[in-house]
Design a protein around this motif. Structure first.
Motif, mmCIF file in Angstrom:
data_model
loop_
_atom_site.group_PDB
_atom_site.id
_atom_site.type_symbol
_atom_site.label_atom_id
_atom_site.label_comp_id
_atom_site.label_asym_id
_atom_site.label_seq_id
_atom_site.Cartn_x
_atom_site.Cartn_y
_atom_site.Cartn_z
ATOM 1 N N LYS A 9 48.153 35.971 41.191
ATOM 2 C CA LYS A 9 49.476 35.843 40.577
ATOM 3 C C LYS A 9 50.527 36.218 41.611
ATOM 4 N N ARG A 10 51.777 36.010 41.265
ATOM 5 C CA ARG A 10 52.852 36.318 42.211
ATOM 6 C C ARG A 10 52.844 37.784 42.620
ATOM 7 N N TYR A 11 52.548 38.669 41.661
ATOM 8 C CA TYR A 11 52.548 40.087 42.008
ATOM 9 C C TYR A 11 51.403 40.428 42.958
ATOM 10 N N ASP A 12 50.272 39.733 42.853
ATOM 11 C CA ASP A 12 49.177 39.948 43.818
ATOM 12 C C ASP A 12 49.651 39.606 45.230
ATOM 13 N N ARG A 13 50.287 38.461 45.365
ATOM 14 C CA ARG A 13 50.710 38.002 46.687
ATOM 15 C C ARG A 13 51.739 38.954 47.294
ATOM 16 N N ARG A 14 52.630 39.431 46.458
ATOM 17 C CA ARG A 14 53.660 40.358 46.949
ATOM 18 C C ARG A 14 53.034 41.608 47.545
ATOM 19 N N PHE A 15 52.120 42.231 46.821
ATOM 20 C CA PHE A 15 51.559 43.507 47.277
ATOM 21 C C PHE A 15 50.516 43.310 48.377
ATOM 22 N N PHE A 16 49.746 42.233 48.318
ATOM 23 C CA PHE A 16 48.756 42.005 49.377
ATOM 24 C C PHE A 16 49.419 41.582 50.677
ATOM 25 N N ASP A 17 50.493 40.824 50.596
ATOM 26 C CA ASP A 17 51.211 40.464 51.819
ATOM 27 C C ASP A 17 51.756 41.716 52.511
ATOM 28 N N ALA A 18 52.291 42.626 51.717
ATOM 29 C CA ALA A 18 52.826 43.863 52.299
ATOM 30 C C ALA A 18 51.722 44.692 52.943
ATOM 31 N N TYR A 29 45.682 32.244 49.259
ATOM 32 C CA TYR A 29 45.851 32.581 47.845
ATOM 33 C C TYR A 29 45.539 31.357 46.991
ATOM 34 N N LEU A 30 44.667 31.542 46.026
ATOM 35 C CA LEU A 30 44.220 30.453 45.157
ATOM 36 C C LEU A 30 44.569 30.766 43.704
ATOM 37 N N ASP A 31 45.056 29.782 42.972
ATOM 38 C CA ASP A 31 45.395 29.978 41.565
ATOM 39 C C ASP A 31 44.181 30.013 40.640
ATOM 40 N N GLU A 261 36.378 41.918 24.049
ATOM 41 C CA GLU A 261 35.089 41.495 24.586
ATOM 42 C C GLU A 261 35.036 40.021 24.981
ATOM 43 N N GLU A 262 35.937 39.197 24.468
ATOM 44 C CA GLU A 262 35.975 37.788 24.876
ATOM 45 C C GLU A 262 37.316 37.477 25.542
ATOM 46 N N GLU A 263 37.789 38.402 26.362
ATOM 47 C CA GLU A 263 39.124 38.268 26.940
ATOM 48 C C GLU A 263 39.206 37.292 28.102
ATOM 49 N N ASP A 264 38.083 36.899 28.681
ATOM 50 C CA ASP A 264 38.108 36.124 29.914
ATOM 51 C C ASP A 264 38.941 34.851 29.808
ATOM 52 N N GLU A 265 38.907 34.188 28.656
ATOM 53 C CA GLU A 265 39.645 32.932 28.496
ATOM 54 C C GLU A 265 41.045 33.149 27.942
ATOM 55 N N LEU A 266 41.420 34.411 27.704
ATOM 56 C CA LEU A 266 42.713 34.698 27.093
ATOM 57 C C LEU A 266 43.663 35.443 28.025
ATOM 58 N N PHE A 267 43.222 36.561 28.545
ATOM 59 C CA PHE A 267 44.127 37.482 29.216
ATOM 60 C C PHE A 267 44.540 36.982 30.593
ATOM 61 N N PHE A 268 45.691 37.464 31.028
ATOM 62 C CA PHE A 268 46.316 37.191 32.325
ATOM 63 C C PHE A 268 46.931 35.796 32.425
ATOM 64 N N LEU A 304 48.966 48.672 42.080
ATOM 65 C CA LEU A 304 48.911 47.439 42.856
ATOM 66 C C LEU A 304 48.967 47.728 44.355
ATOM 67 N N GLU A 305 49.738 48.727 44.748
ATOM 68 C CA GLU A 305 49.753 49.126 46.158
ATOM 69 C C GLU A 305 48.390 49.646 46.592
ATOM 70 N N GLU A 306 47.763 50.446 45.740
ATOM 71 C CA GLU A 306 46.459 51.019 46.068
ATOM 72 C C GLU A 306 45.374 49.951 46.108
ATOM 73 N N ILE A 307 45.409 49.031 45.152
ATOM 74 C CA ILE A 307 44.421 47.947 45.123
ATOM 75 C C ILE A 307 44.496 47.123 46.400
ATOM 76 N N ALA A 308 45.715 46.749 46.784
ATOM 77 C CA ALA A 308 45.887 45.934 47.985
ATOM 78 C C ALA A 308 45.436 46.686 49.228
ATOM 79 N N SER A 309 45.832 47.930 49.343
ATOM 80 C CA SER A 309 45.495 48.716 50.524
ATOM 81 C C SER A 309 43.990 48.917 50.654
#
Length: 331
Positions: A9-18, A29-31, A261-268, A304-309
């Motif tokens: 997502k856009r927020y992933d790209r922002r924090f990983f780029d930094a 980056y792939l959608d 429990e069946e969130e894979d097709e719903l969330f995000f 998000l900063e910690e995940i990227a780092s």
């Protein structure tokens, strides 16, 4: 290292780029989510980066191996969506981010409790319509209540400390007891005792074969009528049909979920223009004492900063042949 980032997502790209300014990896980056049909996109990369709702099954790992992938970098703590045995057979290293937002997740669990208790979400909508009536908004004081914390790792321990600060009697269950929590007055008990005595139960344990559907018809029958149940851990800890039945009878008085429990097709994703196909999820939404958020408990700037780092540091260590303490499997 050339890295294929799935499900971004856009927020992933922002924090990983930094974060990548210090590492210099070549990131694509792939959608699409990672699944069998999309795994071929990873061709020409050294590593694939996965999120919690990506598919890391044996079939997907086989395709990734065919594309030349040598490393799987999970930008999550949980790894139940990855087949580690298949990774071993494919000689693919798997690493993760073990603890990126314990306080954020714990605080979100408490936010679900407080919102359900004082019904601030309903009050907000009433006031916007100039309805200032208090009927139907009666809550209770957290002080003096018995709260049960299932799992006292970093997140569960943080939740226990907050609940103790409210003045709750805090019960806990974990295979490994935390001496610091015991010094605060937290009481370790059996799971049966926790279910029977707790007025509030919050789940902070990992999803494993032993914990799948931990909350089911039998365990719900052990609980007090009107119990508040909170889950910010993994959706499959709760058997959805059973908790719906318990909501109908009043055994569960409040239900707060950040996972399903069946969130894979719903969330995000934005499904606001779609017809909801999941009948169980639709049924949950009909209850006025159910509050659901879309797996956002981790979603803080710090997390998000910690995940990227950590994710990029893991891959840098693997690229340079250095020990990576966050490796789940290395062959």
């Amino acid at each position: 290292m050339k890295i294929a980032f799935f499900n971004t997502k856009r927020y992933d790209r922002r924090f990983f780029d930094a974060a990548n300014a210090q590492h210099g990896h070549d990131i694509t980056y792939l959608d699409p989510r990672l699944e069998v049909n999309s795994a071929v996109i990873a061709a020409g990369h050294d590593a694939a980066c996965l999120f919690v709702n990506d598919d890391g099954s044996a079939a997907v790992i086989e395709v990734l191996a065919e594309q030349g992938i040598k490393h799987l970098a999970l930008r999550s703590a949980g790894f139940n969506h990855v087949d580690l045995k298949a990774a071993e057979q494919a000689v693919i290293t798997v690493c993760r981010v073990p603890a990126y937002s314990p306080h954020g997740v714990a605080e979100h669990a408490i936010a679900l409790m407080m919102t359900l208790n004082r019904m601030t979400h309903r009050a907000f909508n009433r006031v916007r319509e100039s309805n200032f009536a208090l009927e139907g908004l009666l809550g209770f004081e957290m002080h003096g209540r018995t709260a049960g914390v299932v799992g006292t790792g970093k997140i569960g321990a943080a939740a226990a400390r907050i609940l103790a600060g409210f003045g709750c009697r805090v019960l806990a269950y974990d295979v490994y007891e935390n001496d610091e929590l015991k010094a605060l007055g937290v009481e370790y008990v059996t799971l049966d005792e926790l279910f029977a005595q707790s007025e509030i139960i919050t789940l902070h344990c990992p999803l494993m074969p032993e914990t799948e559907h931990l909350i089911n018809a039998d365990t719900l029958a052990q609980m007090q009528d009107g119990v508040m149940l909170i889950n910010t851990s993994r959706g499959k800890l709760i058997h959805t049909d059973s908790v719906i039945d318990a909501l109908k009878t009043g055994r569960v008085g409040h239900l707060g979920l950040d996972v399903y429990e069946e969130e894979d097709e719903l969330f995000f994703e934005d499904h606001s223009g779609d017809i909801l196909q999941d009948d169980e999820f639709a049924r949950l939404l009909t209850f006025p004492n159910v509050l659901i958020t879309g797996h956002q408990a981790f979603f803080t700037r710090h997390a998000l900063e910690e995940i990227a780092s950590v994710t990029l540091t893991n891959l840098t260590q693997l690229e340079r042949g250095k020990p990576c303490p966050n490796t789940l499997a290395s062959w």
